[in-house]
Design a protein around this motif. Structure first.
Motif, PDB file in Angstrom:
ATOM      1  N   ILE A 103       0.851  -1.190   0.000  1.00 23.93           N
ATOM      2  CA  ILE A 103       0.000   0.000   0.000  1.00 23.93           C
ATOM      3  C   ILE A 103       0.884   1.235   0.000  1.00 23.93           C
ATOM      4  CG2 ILE A 103      -1.889  -1.159   1.212  1.00 23.93           C
ATOM      5  CD1 ILE A 103      -0.940   0.357   3.769  1.00 23.93           C
ATOM      6  N   ASP A 104       0.341   2.346  -0.535  1.00 24.88           N
ATOM      7  CA  ASP A 104       1.040   3.615  -0.394  1.00 24.88           C
ATOM      8  C   ASP A 104       0.292   4.464   0.629  1.00 24.88           C
ATOM      9  OD1 ASP A 104      -1.135   4.885  -1.684  1.00 24.88           O
ATOM     10  OD2 ASP A 104      -0.215   4.546  -3.649  1.00 24.88           O
ATOM     11  N   LYS A 105       0.752   5.687   0.843  1.00 23.16           N
ATOM     12  CA  LYS A 105       0.191   6.507   1.911  1.00 23.16           C
ATOM     13  C   LYS A 105      -1.272   6.874   1.682  1.00 23.16           C
ATOM     14  CE  LYS A 105       4.076   8.723   4.219  1.00 23.16           C
ATOM     15  NZ  LYS A 105       4.632  10.007   4.676  1.00 23.16           N
ATOM     16  N   SER A 106      -1.704   6.832   0.446  1.00 24.18           N
ATOM     17  CA  SER A 106      -3.096   7.194   0.154  1.00 24.18           C
ATOM     18  C   SER A 106      -4.053   6.026   0.333  1.00 24.18           C
ATOM     19  CB  SER A 106      -3.202   7.724  -1.284  1.00 24.18           C
ATOM     20  OG  SER A 106      -2.898   6.694  -2.215  1.00 24.18           O
ATOM     21  N   SER A 107      -3.527   4.837   0.581  1.00 25.44           N
ATOM     22  CA  SER A 107      -4.374   3.644   0.683  1.00 25.44           C
ATOM     23  C   SER A 107      -5.061   3.599   2.044  1.00 25.44           C
ATOM     24  CB  SER A 107      -3.543   2.377   0.501  1.00 25.44           C
ATOM     25  OG  SER A 107      -2.843   2.390  -0.722  1.00 25.44           O
ATOM     26  N   ILE A 108      -6.381   3.542   2.017  1.00 24.82           N
ATOM     27  CA  ILE A 108      -7.105   3.418   3.286  1.00 24.82           C
ATOM     28  C   ILE A 108      -8.128   2.281   3.232  1.00 24.82           C
ATOM     29  CG2 ILE A 108      -6.819   5.837   3.950  1.00 24.82           C
ATOM     30  CD1 ILE A 108      -9.704   6.317   3.019  1.00 24.82           C
ATOM     31  N   GLY A 135     -12.647  -3.097   5.102  1.00 24.06           N
ATOM     32  CA  GLY A 135     -13.133  -1.821   4.588  1.00 24.06           C
ATOM     33  C   GLY A 135     -12.136  -0.686   4.752  1.00 24.06           C
ATOM     34  N   TYR A 136     -12.667   0.523   4.968  1.00 24.07           N
ATOM     35  CA  TYR A 136     -11.834   1.723   5.059  1.00 24.07           C
ATOM     36  C   TYR A 136     -11.296   1.876   6.489  1.00 24.07           C
ATOM     37  CZ  TYR A 136     -13.727   3.013   0.537  1.00 24.07           C
ATOM     38  OH  TYR A 136     -14.068   3.027  -0.792  1.00 24.07           O
ATOM     39  N   VAL A 137      -9.968   1.828   6.608  1.00 25.66           N
ATOM     40  CA  VAL A 137      -9.323   1.930   7.928  1.00 25.66           C
ATOM     41  C   VAL A 137      -8.098   2.821   7.780  1.00 25.66           C
ATOM     42  CG1 VAL A 137      -8.523   0.671   9.959  1.00 25.66           C
ATOM     43  CG2 VAL A 137     -10.028  -0.478   8.319  1.00 25.66           C
ATOM     44  N   SER A 138      -8.303   4.123   7.869  1.00 28.21           N
ATOM     45  CA  SER A 138      -7.185   5.056   7.701  1.00 28.21           C
ATOM     46  C   SER A 138      -6.162   4.887   8.818  1.00 28.21           C
ATOM     47  CB  SER A 138      -7.704   6.498   7.662  1.00 28.21           C
ATOM     48  OG  SER A 138      -8.436   6.799   8.839  1.00 28.21           O
ATOM     49  N   GLU A 139      -6.624   4.497  10.003  1.00 25.84           N
ATOM     50  CA  GLU A 139      -5.703   4.316  11.134  1.00 25.84           C
ATOM     51  C   GLU A 139      -4.695   3.206  10.844  1.00 25.84           C
ATOM     52  OE1 GLU A 139      -5.808   3.452  15.949  1.00 25.84           O
ATOM     53  OE2 GLU A 139      -7.671   3.753  14.835  1.00 25.84           O
TER      54      GLU A 139
END
Length: 601
Positions: free
Chosen positions: A398-403, A409-413
């Motif tokens: 993943i890169d930094k934009s991958s959440i 699902g979506y897990v920015s943390e």
């Protein structure tokens, strides 16, 4: 006075980024009191040296989140949270840049200007206040009397708000002052909407059927790669991780609790309590406010288990619990009828959803803690074996934009943790709305350039596309030359490679067919063409076309006379908004924006 009159007359224009960003900050109330004393560790951003603290950002975000819940009636998903954070970020950055521009340009508002503006533009939110109304309608004289005879500092907040609005309006007026719409532009825009055309178009496809792919040399591929590798084939730093999750799905215990509650509700009905009263108290459906009433419905309008139960029950009967995808229902049939040969039922219901209860979450959290402890002590892989768990892996990294992470699902943390940790690290427990997660960072891949062998096929396809386009253009030019010598377009068709003549009629420039839609070269060409003349080849994404104009409709001078003023206003507003957008983008491009959001989100 002239400035104020102009501003008042132009208030109907969409004010765009300048005013919207400011109004957003009024709603958010995040404050502009930057002291500069905060440690950088507490900053979300620096905008030309001006701080946005975490507290300021989170206050704005929390208020926007509350507004979203109120508007939608829904809780936020992780994807929505991320979108709202981005939206708040954009608003705050724009607001600071606008304020900095106002200060730099020394834009001020005199008391007389502000007073005159408030006299002639009573704020809408004040017009709805009872103190300024007579018989339920806004009373302008009452408003003026209050404005002219303040009893204290009750107007201070209004003055502050509208003083800032007027400063932004003055900045905007400076930005949009160069917007000019000529009579010719108005006439052209009207014509593009109303004048009908008929054309013949000889189409020369860029990628003709059954054509052989052009040969591309190794040297050409290498040169293209060297010229474009830094721009097109750069790969950002990537992190690969594995993670196990305990999904927050309801347990059997959660289901039993809901069924027990429905049983208690059913008992209360037998004791004489009204169905509609209990629906208002307990049902989680939108119909609860109406006592659970769903009105009449026919077959096919409800989910099948609900429908089957309702249509088989007698009038007055209460049945259930009935399980559907939405939860468990108690259903009361209140009426039946046949309408136009179709049987219909009127029913009310009480809906209870099975949700993951605190006991279930505590148990899942306990399982995650035990795994986490053992992963730290024994190693992640051994812990997976011990607990018979299978980890998901971010294949390819993943890169930094991958959440977004498959399965959870979506897990920015999780992404933020991965980019602040060393390879081999094991995360603390990460909890989302849907899952509990423990992850391990497997590897860190530094920024790189994709090797030639990896992108060679893609480069070859791109060079083949360019070569096909060149061949098609050369063919189009040769066919155009023949048409200029008098050869009819119909005679220039070449079926074997898809060169075909098509007729298009009854369209305007704004409703042009196929690849001609929004094609500026096509629009400019047929606006100026004489009847039956031949155009030079016009390129689209799929082909080159040689156009022959067969018919141009009449320009309706009477209709133009009616619409030209509104068309002028429309074009002027478009140009003004474009100038504002361009100014805002140029201001952002020139600004020093230090973004520290990845520390927190």
């Amino acid at each position: 006075m002239g400035v104020m009159t102009y501003m008042r007359n132009r208030m109907h224009i969409i004010l765009g980024i300048l005013i919207l960003a400011f109004l957003a900050t009024i709603l958010f109330s995040w404050g502009m009191g930057y002291s500069g004393a905060e440690s950088d560790q507490h900053l979300v951003a620096k905008i030309n040296g001006q701080d946005i603290t975490y507290d300021q950002f989170i206050n704005a975000y929390n208020q926007e989140s509350s507004a979203y819940r109120e508007r939608s009636g829904q809780e936020l998903t992780e994807a929505t949270r991320q979108r709202l954070r981005d939206q708040v970020w954009e608003n705050m950055v724009n607001e600071i840049l606008v304020q900095q521009a106002i200060n730099k340009m020394k834009i001020t508002v005199q008391d007389a200007e502000l007073f005159h503006f408030l006299e002639t533009n009573p704020p809408e939110f004040l017009q709805t206040q009872e103190v300024f109304q007579t018989d339920g309608r806004f009373d302008y004289q009452k408003y003026l009397e209050a404005l002219h005879n303040p009893q204290g500092n009750e107007w201070l907040q209004v003055e502050q708000i509208y003083s800032d609005v007027l400063r932004r309006q003055k900045l905007q007026n400076q930005i949009i002052s160069s917007a000019v719409v000529s009579p010719d532009e108005v006439k052209e825009a009207f014509s593009d909407e109303n004048v009908k055309y008929e054309i013949e178009a000889l189409s020369i496809p860029i990628n003709p059927p059954r054509s052989q792919a052009p040969e591309i040399t190794e040297d050409a591929i290498s040169k293209y790669y060297q010229a474009n590798k830094n721009e097109k084939y750069a790969v950002p730093e990537k992190r690969t991780l594995q993670y196990v999750s305990w999904m927050k799905t309801p347990s059997r215990e959660d289901t039993v609790l809901v069924l027990n509650e429905l049983e208690e509700i059913a008992f209360r009905l037998t004791e004489g309590e009204l169905f509609e009263d209990l629906a208002r108290i307990y049902s989680v459906d939108g119909s609860a406010a109406n006592g659970g009433d769903l009105d009449f419905f026919a077959r096919g309008q409800m989910v099948k288990p609900f429908e089957d139960a309702a249509f088989t029950a007698e009038i007055g009967a209460v049945i259930g619990p009935v399980e559907t995808q939405f939860g468990f229902h108690l259903i009361k049939v209140t009426d039946k009828k046949t309408e136009e040969g179709q049987e219909k039922v009127r029913a009310s219901h009480i809906l209870l959803k099975v949700e993951t209860g605190p006991n279930t979450i505590d148990q899942l959290m306990g399982n995650a803690r035990l795994f986490s402890y053992d992963a730290e002590d024994q190693g992640y892989e051994k812990a997976l074996l011990s607990y018979n768990l299978k980890a998901d892996t971010t294949k390819g990294g993943i890169d930094k934009s991958s959440i977004f992470f498959p399965g959870v699902g979506y897990v920015s943390e999780l992404s933020r943790w991965a980019f602040s940790s060393k390879a081999g690290s094991i995360s603390q427990i990460i909890e989302t709305d849907n899952a509990i997660i423990v992850a391990q960072l497997l590897s860190v891949t530094p920024p790189s350039i994709r090797p030639l062998e990896e992108v060679k096929a893609a480069i070859e396809r791109e060079l083949q596309r360019q070569e096909r386009e060149k061949i098609a253009m050369e063919l189009a030019e040769s066919l155009y030359a023949k048409a200029q010598e008098g050869t009819a377009l119909k005679s220039l068709q070449i079926d074997s490679i898809g060169v075909k003549l098509q007729r298009h009629s009854d369209f305007t420039i704004n409703t042009a067919p196929g690849s001609f839609r929004n094609n500026k070269a096509f629009a400019a060409t047929i606006r100026e063409m004489n009847l039956n003349k031949i155009s030079r080849p016009i390129k689209s994404s799929r082909d080159f076309s040689i156009i022959q104009l067969r018919m141009r409709g009449k320009f309706d001078e009477t209709k133009f006379g009616v619409e030209k003023e509104s068309k002028y206003e429309q074009l002027l507003t478009q140009k003004q908004n474009q100038l504002i957008t361009e100014w805002m983008q140029a201001t952002r491009d020139a600004a020093k924006i230090e973004d520290f959001r990845d520390r927190f989100f």
